[in-house]
Design an enzyme around this catalytic site. Structure first.
Site, PDB file in Angstrom:
ATOM      1  CB  CYS A  49      -0.922  -0.081   1.298  1.00 17.94           C
ATOM      2  SG  CYS A  49      -2.128   1.569   1.310  1.00 17.94           S
ATOM      3  CG  HIS A  53      -5.995  -2.543  -1.969  1.00 18.43           C
ATOM      4  ND1 HIS A  53      -4.474  -3.038  -0.948  1.00 18.43           N
ATOM      5  CD2 HIS A  53      -5.248  -1.374  -1.878  1.00 18.43           C
ATOM      6  CE1 HIS A  53      -3.804  -2.400  -0.831  1.00 18.43           C
ATOM      7  NE2 HIS A  53      -4.314  -1.189  -1.151  1.00 18.43           N
ATOM      8  CD  GLU A  54      -7.163   1.155  -4.506  1.00 21.44           C
ATOM      9  OE1 GLU A  54      -6.755   2.119  -3.473  1.00 21.44           O
ATOM     10  OE2 GLU A  54      -6.083   0.549  -4.834  1.00 21.44           O
ATOM     11  CG  HIS A  74      -7.606   2.346   1.270  1.00 24.13           C
ATOM     12  ND1 HIS A  74      -6.444   2.718   2.404  1.00 24.13           N
ATOM     13  CD2 HIS A  74      -6.631   1.942  -0.394  1.00 24.13           C
ATOM     14  CE1 HIS A  74      -5.459   2.003   1.771  1.00 24.13           C
ATOM     15  NE2 HIS A  74      -5.464   1.522   0.337  1.00 24.13           N
TER      16      HIS A  74
HETATM   17  C1  SB7 Z   1      -1.832  -5.380  -4.297  1.00 28.82           C
HETATM   18  C2  SB7 Z   1      -1.876  -3.246  -4.349  1.00 28.82           C
HETATM   19  C3  SB7 Z   1      -2.579  -2.712  -4.129  1.00 28.82           C
HETATM   20  C4  SB7 Z   1      -3.767  -3.451  -4.679  1.00 28.82           C
HETATM   21  C5  SB7 Z   1      -3.509  -4.318  -4.420  1.00 28.82           C
HETATM   22  C6  SB7 Z   1      -3.207  -5.300  -4.605  1.00 28.82           C
HETATM   23  C7  SB7 Z   1      -2.315  -0.925  -4.313  1.00 28.82           C
HETATM   24  C8  SB7 Z   1      -1.597  -0.380  -4.110  1.00 28.82           C
HETATM   25  C9  SB7 Z   1      -1.517   0.996  -4.343  1.00 28.82           C
HETATM   26  N1  SB7 Z   1      -2.719   1.550  -2.952  1.00 28.82           N
HETATM   27  O1  SB7 Z   1      -2.080   1.628  -1.835  1.00 28.82           O
HETATM   28  C10 SB7 Z   1      -4.204   1.310  -3.091  1.00 28.82           C
HETATM   29  O2  SB7 Z   1      -4.521   1.521  -2.036  1.00 28.82           O
HETATM   30 NI    NI Z   2      -3.610   0.743  -0.193  1.00 32.27          NI
END
Ligand code: SB7
Ligand code: NI
EC number: 3.5.1.88
Length: 186
Positions: free
Chosen positions: A110, A153-154, A157
């Site tokens: 992240c 993942h987003e 958040h």
């Molecule tokens: C690995 C990384 C991400 C999503 C799924 C698997 C995004 C990394 C960037 N971020 O921190 C976005 O929130």
């Molecule tokens: Ni992230």
């Protein structure tokens, strides 16, 4: 232009809060922020621009990572099937998901976390989301595997959830029963 100095890190309150819905239609300021977020993600994957501005590459960004408690996110990536995703979304909502789970075999990272956190992050293999895109159009997306992982993942958040909140504390690399990795093609 958004750079790494705009990205808040662990300990900043917006990363653990549930973000507020964005009023539709979006105002100019929110539209500009979301456009800048998408540009940042694109820049972070451009070899010249990312080197020049010292950007860490990322496939997505959520507004709480800028210290903004608003339900906005941007993604820019291609999945293993060659489908590309490059858009910003307001108020994305998972309207259904599979029981089957998946995970990235190397774990997740992240942009708001400046350390390696080892472990498997269990995710839904398939999700359907509804959102308003950067163009102001309502969209419904059916996502599978890696693409589903990135959106989860987003969207996490926006709900104050970090990827490591999903890692099994006693056994970080335990793979969920029946789950298949989404990043390895056998
Ligand atoms: C690995 C990384 C991400 C999503 C799924 C698997 C995004 C990394 C960037 N971020 O921190 C976005 O929130
Ligand atoms: Ni992230």
């Amino acid at each position: 232009m958004i750079t790494m100095k705009d990205i808040v890190r662990e300990g900043y309150p917006t990363l653990t809060e549930s973000a507020a819905p964005v009023e539709m239609p979006p105002n100019k300021e929110d539209q500009e922020t979301l456009t800048d977020m998408l540009t940042f993600i694109q820049n972070s994957q451009d070899p010249e621009i990312s080197e020049k501005y010292e950007l860490r590459p990322g496939v997505g960004l959520a507004a709480p990572q800028l210290g903004l408690s608003k339900r906005m996110m941007a993604v820019h990536f291609e999945d293993l099937n060659g489908n590309s995703y490059s858009d910003g979304y307001y108020n994305p909502k998972i309207i259904s998901h599979s029981v089957e789970q998946t995970y990235i075999s190397t774990g997740e990272g992240c942009l708001s976390v400046d350390r390696e956190v080892p472990g498997i992050v269990p995710r839904h293999m398939r999700i359907t989301i509804k959102a308003i895109n950067l163009n102001g159009e309502p969209v419904k997306l059916r996502l599978k595997g890696y693409a589903a992982v990135v959106f989860q993942h987003e969207i996490d958040h926006l709900n104050g959830i970090m990827f490591y909140d999903h890692i099994n504390k006693n056994d970080p690399f335990k793979t969920p029963d029946g789950a298949k990795p989404c990043d390895i093609t056998e």
